[in-house]
Design a protein around this motif. Structure first.
Motif, PDB file in Angstrom:
ATOM      1  N   ASN A 103     -43.004   4.458 -31.384  1.00 47.97           N
ATOM      2  CA  ASN A 103     -42.959   4.623 -32.836  1.00 47.97           C
ATOM      3  C   ASN A 103     -44.316   5.044 -33.399  1.00 47.97           C
ATOM      4  N   ASP A 104     -45.395   4.588 -32.775  1.00 44.06           N
ATOM      5  CA  ASP A 104     -46.728   5.013 -33.201  1.00 44.06           C
ATOM      6  C   ASP A 104     -46.867   6.525 -33.128  1.00 44.06           C
ATOM      7  N   TRP A 105     -46.187   7.134 -32.187  1.00 43.13           N
ATOM      8  CA  TRP A 105     -46.268   8.582 -31.986  1.00 43.13           C
ATOM      9  C   TRP A 105     -45.234   9.334 -32.829  1.00 43.13           C
ATOM     10  N   LEU A 106     -43.961   8.879 -32.773  1.00 45.19           N
ATOM     11  CA  LEU A 106     -42.880   9.632 -33.410  1.00 45.19           C
ATOM     12  C   LEU A 106     -42.605   9.213 -34.852  1.00 45.19           C
ATOM     13  N   HIS A 107     -43.147   8.063 -35.280  1.00 44.35           N
ATOM     14  CA  HIS A 107     -42.979   7.572 -36.662  1.00 44.35           C
ATOM     15  C   HIS A 107     -41.502   7.471 -37.049  1.00 44.35           C
ATOM     16  N   LEU A 108     -40.759   6.739 -36.255  1.00 44.08           N
ATOM     17  CA  LEU A 108     -39.338   6.545 -36.510  1.00 44.08           C
ATOM     18  C   LEU A 108     -39.099   5.465 -37.559  1.00 44.08           C
ATOM     19  N   LEU A 109     -39.994   4.478 -37.597  1.00 47.66           N
ATOM     20  CA  LEU A 109     -39.950   3.426 -38.611  1.00 47.66           C
ATOM     21  C   LEU A 109     -41.272   3.402 -39.353  1.00 47.66           C
ATOM     22  N   ASP A 110     -41.293   2.731 -40.479  1.00 48.57           N
ATOM     23  CA  ASP A 110     -42.489   2.649 -41.311  1.00 48.57           C
ATOM     24  C   ASP A 110     -43.567   1.842 -40.603  1.00 48.57           C
ATOM     25  N   ASN A 111     -44.662   2.493 -40.243  1.00 44.32           N
ATOM     26  CA  ASN A 111     -45.757   1.809 -39.548  1.00 44.32           C
ATOM     27  C   ASN A 111     -46.560   0.883 -40.446  1.00 44.32           C
ATOM     28  N   SER A 152     -37.125  20.232 -28.166  1.00 49.02           N
ATOM     29  CA  SER A 152     -38.523  20.612 -28.375  1.00 49.02           C
ATOM     30  C   SER A 152     -39.452  19.830 -27.448  1.00 49.02           C
ATOM     31  N   ARG A 153     -39.051  18.603 -27.103  1.00 46.03           N
ATOM     32  CA  ARG A 153     -39.835  17.781 -26.181  1.00 46.03           C
ATOM     33  C   ARG A 153     -38.949  16.651 -25.674  1.00 46.03           C
ATOM     34  N   THR A 209     -35.989  16.056 -30.536  1.00 43.97           N
ATOM     35  CA  THR A 209     -36.743  15.311 -29.534  1.00 43.97           C
ATOM     36  C   THR A 209     -35.758  14.470 -28.738  1.00 43.97           C
ATOM     37  N   LEU A 210     -35.832  14.544 -27.421  1.00 47.48           N
ATOM     38  CA  LEU A 210     -34.972  13.740 -26.552  1.00 47.48           C
ATOM     39  C   LEU A 210     -35.758  12.553 -26.013  1.00 47.48           C
ATOM     40  N   THR A 239     -29.459  12.661 -36.680  1.00 49.35           N
ATOM     41  CA  THR A 239     -29.674  14.051 -37.091  1.00 49.35           C
ATOM     42  C   THR A 239     -30.827  14.194 -38.073  1.00 49.35           C
ATOM     43  N   GLU A 240     -30.949  13.233 -39.007  1.00 49.87           N
ATOM     44  CA  GLU A 240     -31.999  13.345 -40.015  1.00 49.87           C
ATOM     45  C   GLU A 240     -33.394  13.246 -39.413  1.00 49.87           C
ATOM     46  N   LEU A 241     -33.498  12.599 -38.272  1.00 52.93           N
ATOM     47  CA  LEU A 241     -34.789  12.474 -37.591  1.00 52.93           C
ATOM     48  C   LEU A 241     -34.966  13.532 -36.506  1.00 52.93           C
ATOM     49  N   LYS A 242     -33.932  14.349 -36.296  1.00 53.88           N
ATOM     50  CA  LYS A 242     -33.918  15.333 -35.201  1.00 53.88           C
ATOM     51  C   LYS A 242     -34.241  14.628 -33.879  1.00 53.88           C
ATOM     52  N   LEU A 243     -33.544  13.523 -33.667  1.00 53.72           N
ATOM     53  CA  LEU A 243     -33.767  12.679 -32.493  1.00 53.72           C
ATOM     54  C   LEU A 243     -32.467  12.514 -31.717  1.00 53.72           C
TER      55      LEU A 243
END
Length: 264
Positions: free
Chosen positions: A228-236, A117-118, A17-18, A82-86
């Motif tokens: 973050n609500d969408w991609l869940h990069l951190l613990d919501n 991918s997006r 994801t970019l 890399t671990e987040l594919k971000l």
């Protein structure tokens, strides 16, 4: 054109994801990307070489020690987790006005060739130019290309976000022949990049806030929280999610240095 770092083994962004900012009012998108890079400790993997940005160079904006601070950084750089594919493309310089269209074309070409991918564009728009409908509710708005909606329509619907409203070309007139248009004042290349992406079937979303110039740090926190609500990069689940976002060292000079004592 993307130039990979010599010490980087990362050659492909397939299925990543970019996230990238638009240089827009309040620099909210750029500040939000700063928070992403700093908090996720993202690694610089290269830079975007183009003559469409005002040339500049500076110290490492994410320095954590004296040695890091001495690194030279450029107007447009790419970082990855890399671990987040971000991946993120941070843009630090204004776009040369006469080369805006060419810059958008370069971006779209690189995004398609890289296999993302997006793509998510973080942007902003002048709050004072909202119409009556846009004054209601949250200042957050989004746009999504048909290609992105094929796989993310349900997720966006669950988030309850409001799509950016189309407005009348001539507000106040009752001419029914005038179709509503997409209008993003102060948004820089946001509208053009979205339109270009629709034309080439690119999966792209725009996430923006209505804001005003000033201290836009709270706007950046609000925008990155919605991302973050969408991609869940951190613990919501955290009650203090804002406290988890790490401000980079460069923000200490966001409003310049202190007041010279000699003035008093």
């Amino acid at each position: 054109m993307f130039i990979s770092s010599q010490n980087s083994k990362h050659e492909a962004f397939k299925d990543f994801t970019l996230v990238m900012p638009a240089v827009a009012v309040g620099n909210v998108g750029q500040l939000a990307v700063d928070l992403l890079v700093s908090t996720l400790n993202m690694s610089r993997v290269g830079y975007f070489h183009t003559d469409c940005l005002i040339p500049m160079a500076g110290n490492n904006p994410y320095a954590t020690c004296k040695e890091d601070a001495e690194e030279v950084h450029t107007p447009a750089e790419v970082y990855t987790a890399t671990e987040l594919k971000l991946a993120v493309l941070q843009i630090r310089a204004p776009i040369i006005q006469t080369k805006s269209k060419r810059f958008r074309q370069q971006l779209v070409s690189w995004i398609k060739a890289s296999g993302f991918s997006r793509t998510v564009v973080l942007s902003s728009s002048h709050a004072y130019q909202r119409d009556d409908k846009q004054l209601q509710g949250t200042p957050l708005r989004y746009l999504a290309t048909p290609s992105l909606l094929k796989g993310s329509a349900d997720a966006l619907k669950e988030l309850g976000w409001r799509e950016m409203e189309r407005v009348a070309a001539f507000p106040g007139l009752t001419d029914t022949d005038s179709e509503p248009r997409l209008y993003i004042p102060g948004g820089g290349i946001t509208k053009g990049l979205y339109t270009d992406s629709c034309a080439v079937d690119l999966p792209l979303a725009v996430l923006l806030l209505f804001c005003s110039e000033g201290d836009n740090i709270p706007d950046a926190f609000a925008l990155v929280a919605r991302l973050n609500d969408w991609l869940h990069l951190l613990d919501n689940q955290s009650q203090d999610l804002q406290g988890k976002w790490k401000m980079p060292s460069s923000w200490s000079l966001l409003f310049g240095s202190g007041i010279p004592p000699a003035l008093f």
